[in-house]
Design a protein around this motif. Structure first.
Motif, PDB file in Angstrom:
ATOM      1  N   UNK A   1      41.134  27.921  34.059  1.00 31.40           N
ATOM      2  CA  UNK A   1      42.331  28.492  33.989  1.00 31.40           C
ATOM      3  C   UNK A   1      42.824  27.310  35.099  1.00 31.40           C
ATOM      4  N   UNK A   2      44.206  26.544  34.849  1.00 34.00           N
ATOM      5  CA  UNK A   2      44.615  25.469  35.434  1.00 34.00           C
ATOM      6  C   UNK A   2      46.441  26.343  35.694  1.00 34.00           C
ATOM      7  N   UNK A   3      46.647  26.812  36.507  1.00 29.70           N
ATOM      8  CA  UNK A   3      47.745  27.417  36.875  1.00 29.70           C
ATOM      9  C   UNK A   3      49.480  26.350  37.082  1.00 29.70           C
ATOM     10  N   UNK A   4      50.302  26.926  36.047  1.00 29.30           N
ATOM     11  CA  UNK A   4      50.865  25.172  36.216  1.00 29.30           C
ATOM     12  C   UNK A   4      52.086  25.755  36.485  1.00 29.30           C
ATOM     13  N   UNK A   5      52.440  26.492  37.665  1.00 24.15           N
ATOM     14  CA  UNK A   5      53.975  26.902  39.085  1.00 24.15           C
ATOM     15  C   UNK A   5      53.404  27.532  39.910  1.00 24.15           C
ATOM     16  N   UNK A   6      53.881  27.561  40.937  1.00 24.56           N
ATOM     17  CA  UNK A   6      53.288  28.751  41.825  1.00 24.56           C
ATOM     18  C   UNK A   6      54.322  30.017  41.560  1.00 24.56           C
ATOM     19  N   UNK A   7      53.754  31.383  42.148  1.00 22.64           N
ATOM     20  CA  UNK A   7      53.562  32.571  41.951  1.00 22.64           C
ATOM     21  C   UNK A   7      52.520  33.602  41.912  1.00 22.64           C
ATOM     22  N   UNK A   8      53.220  34.840  41.305  1.00 27.87           N
ATOM     23  CA  UNK A   8      52.349  35.810  41.987  1.00 27.87           C
ATOM     24  C   UNK A   8      52.046  35.722  40.174  1.00 27.87           C
ATOM     25  N   UNK A   9      50.482  36.144  39.765  1.00 25.05           N
ATOM     26  CA  UNK A   9      50.214  36.654  38.227  1.00 25.05           C
ATOM     27  C   UNK A   9      49.108  38.404  38.670  1.00 25.05           C
ATOM     28  N   UNK A  10      49.578  39.101  38.026  1.00 21.07           N
ATOM     29  CA  UNK A  10      48.822  40.710  37.688  1.00 21.07           C
ATOM     30  C   UNK A  10      48.149  40.815  36.355  1.00 21.07           C
ATOM     31  N   UNK A  11      46.671  40.906  37.005  1.00 22.39           N
ATOM     32  CA  UNK A  11      45.458  41.474  35.619  1.00 22.39           C
ATOM     33  C   UNK A  11      45.572  42.400  35.740  1.00 22.39           C
ATOM     34  N   UNK A  12      44.816  43.600  35.212  1.00 24.92           N
ATOM     35  CA  UNK A  12      43.927  44.380  35.812  1.00 24.92           C
ATOM     36  C   UNK A  12      42.553  44.212  34.448  1.00 24.92           C
ATOM     37  N   UNK A  13      41.567  45.323  35.710  1.00 27.12           N
ATOM     38  CA  UNK A  13      40.145  44.964  34.257  1.00 27.12           C
ATOM     39  C   UNK A  13      40.440  46.193  32.812  1.00 27.12           C
ATOM     40  N   UNK A  14      39.784  45.368  31.504  1.00 29.98           N
ATOM     41  CA  UNK A  14      40.157  45.675  30.782  1.00 29.98           C
ATOM     42  C   UNK A  14      39.175  45.849  30.201  1.00 29.98           C
TER      43      UNK A  14
ATOM     44  N   UNK B   1      29.809  47.427  33.121  1.00 25.49           N
ATOM     45  CA  UNK B   1      30.668  46.718  32.706  1.00 25.49           C
ATOM     46  C   UNK B   1      32.264  46.552  32.945  1.00 25.49           C
ATOM     47  N   UNK B   2      32.848  45.856  33.647  1.00 26.33           N
ATOM     48  CA  UNK B   2      34.349  45.545  33.903  1.00 26.33           C
ATOM     49  C   UNK B   2      35.147  44.092  32.996  1.00 26.33           C
ATOM     50  N   UNK B   3      35.728  43.681  33.444  1.00 23.53           N
ATOM     51  CA  UNK B   3      36.523  42.591  32.500  1.00 23.53           C
ATOM     52  C   UNK B   3      38.005  42.419  32.998  1.00 23.53           C
ATOM     53  N   UNK B   4      37.165  41.142  33.333  1.00 18.79           N
ATOM     54  CA  UNK B   4      38.465  40.009  34.351  1.00 18.79           C
ATOM     55  C   UNK B   4      39.489  39.640  33.961  1.00 18.79           C
TER      56      UNK B   4
ATOM     57  N   UNK C   1      35.095  53.917  34.148  1.00 20.14           N
ATOM     58  CA  UNK C   1      34.875  54.438  34.516  1.00 20.14           C
ATOM     59  C   UNK C   1      36.287  55.783  34.982  1.00 20.14           C
ATOM     60  N   UNK C   2      36.003  56.855  35.768  1.00 27.58           N
ATOM     61  CA  UNK C   2      37.515  56.984  35.881  1.00 27.58           C
ATOM     62  C   UNK C   2      38.217  56.416  37.070  1.00 27.58           C
ATOM     63  N   UNK C   3      38.296  55.427  37.306  1.00 26.46           N
ATOM     64  CA  UNK C   3      39.002  54.882  38.521  1.00 26.46           C
ATOM     65  C   UNK C   3      39.702  54.160  37.512  1.00 26.46           C
ATOM     66  N   UNK C   4      38.600  53.785  36.407  1.00 24.42           N
ATOM     67  CA  UNK C   4      38.933  52.053  35.821  1.00 24.42           C
ATOM     68  C   UNK C   4      40.786  51.417  36.118  1.00 24.42           C
ATOM     69  N   UNK C   5      42.221  52.213  35.872  1.00 19.34           N
ATOM     70  CA  UNK C   5      42.991  52.181  35.461  1.00 19.34           C
ATOM     71  C   UNK C   5      43.381  51.450  37.102  1.00 19.34           C
ATOM     72  N   UNK C   6      42.686  51.759  37.956  1.00 16.81           N
ATOM     73  CA  UNK C   6      42.672  51.307  39.502  1.00 16.81           C
ATOM     74  C   UNK C   6      42.074  49.776  40.333  1.00 16.81           C
ATOM     75  N   UNK C   7      41.585  49.094  40.126  1.00 15.64           N
ATOM     76  CA  UNK C   7      41.259  47.938  39.777  1.00 15.64           C
ATOM     77  C   UNK C   7      41.987  46.932  39.336  1.00 15.64           C
TER      78      UNK C   7
ATOM     79  N   UNK D   1      43.478  34.187  30.397  1.00 14.22           N
ATOM     80  CA  UNK D   1      42.245  34.438  30.887  1.00 14.22           C
ATOM     81  C   UNK D   1      41.974  36.014  30.091  1.00 14.22           C
ATOM     82  N   UNK D   2      40.034  35.925  30.011  1.00 14.68           N
ATOM     83  CA  UNK D   2      39.912  37.669  29.696  1.00 14.68           C
ATOM     84  C   UNK D   2      38.053  37.454  29.985  1.00 14.68           C
ATOM     85  N   UNK D   3      37.825  37.924  30.915  1.00 14.04           N
ATOM     86  CA  UNK D   3      36.136  37.476  30.809  1.00 14.04           C
ATOM     87  C   UNK D   3      35.499  39.078  31.381  1.00 14.04           C
ATOM     88  N   UNK D   4      33.971  38.949  30.490  1.00 11.48           N
ATOM     89  CA  UNK D   4      33.672  40.338  30.618  1.00 11.48           C
ATOM     90  C   UNK D   4      32.939  39.941  32.001  1.00 11.48           C
TER      91      UNK D   4
END
Length: 230
Positions: free
Chosen positions: A184-197, A160-163, A201-207, A170-173
């Motif tokens: 989704x619709x992005x209203x402005x140009x830019x860079x947006x960050x997220x993580x697996x929620x 199981x992961x979560x985007x 596993x052991x490297x869950x924080x690194x994707x 946005x959050x989808x399993x």
């Protein structure tokens, strides 16, 4: 982008996230009012010995404290249901991207183009360029056009992961053997960050997840550049 000591949400970059922020403020004000009323009643009961015979047996008060919570629940439920339907609405997406979760990286496939796909690995700390964020940068970014409906098909290869991208709302399993979709619709140009929620596993924080929104004219040339690199 979140910053240290931040108490609120990230700035909204999509219409759905703007609606979510408005609903959060709406519900929070109701909670504040209820908390203030309950605190006042508690202090009044503790600080006085006075009683009123009309309060000890009053049908009017019983009607009020029965109907008032029902009205408050309706005021919370109606906007909440509206946002749920908005989040589930996917009309004529301009770009469809399939995001596949692996241990521990994401792979993306642009289904509208032939053979356009790549794996997005986290950039190690020692390889970060000036201004890049530790544990959040990837070697390839998911590039999308701004002000265009984007559909993301989410699944997983192993566990199981979560985007999730907070500023886009946005959050989808990502479930192995199942294809979920979000938009989704992005209203402005830019860079947006997220993580697996999802604790995957052991490297869950690194994707991490990186979504880059660019103008439509720039996006039209981006697939050709990616195919040339491949």
């Amino acid at each position: 982008m979140a910053h240290p000591t931040q108490l609120g949400f990230q700035d909204a970059a999509s219409p759905v996230m703007e609606e979510l922020l408005s609903f959060h403020d709406h519900a929070l004000m109701i909670v504040f009012l209820i908390s203030t009323l309950v605190l006042y009643i508690i202090l009044a009961m503790v600080s006085t010995n006075l009683t009123n015979k009309f309060i000890l047996d009053s049908q009017e008060i019983e009607i009020v404290w029965t109907m008032l919570p029902a009205v408050i629940l309706i005021l919370i439920a109606l906007p909440s249901l509206r946002i749920l339907y908005l989040m589930d609405e996917i009309n004529d997406p301009h770009v469809t991207v399939k995001a596949m979760g692996h241990q521990w990286y994401w792979s993306y496939e642009y289904t509208d183009y032939l053979n356009l796909g790549f794996d997005a690995y986290m950039v190690p700390t020692q390889e970060l360029a000036q201004g890049e964020f530790r544990l959040l940068e990837t070697d390839y970014r998911m590039v999308v056009p701004q002000e265009s409906p984007i559909r993301v098909l989410v699944s997983a290869e192993d566990v199981l992961h979560s985007w999730a991208v907070p500023s886009l709302g946005v959050k989808m399993d990502a479930v192995p053997g199942r294809l979920n979709q979000t938009a989704f619709i992005v209203l402005r140009p830019g860079v947006f960050y997220g993580q697996c929620s999802e604790i995957c596993g052991a490297n869950h924080s690194f994707m991490p997840i990186v979504v880059e929104a660019v103008p439509l004219k720039t996006f039209e040339h981006w697939p050709m550049m990616m195919l040339e690199e491949a």
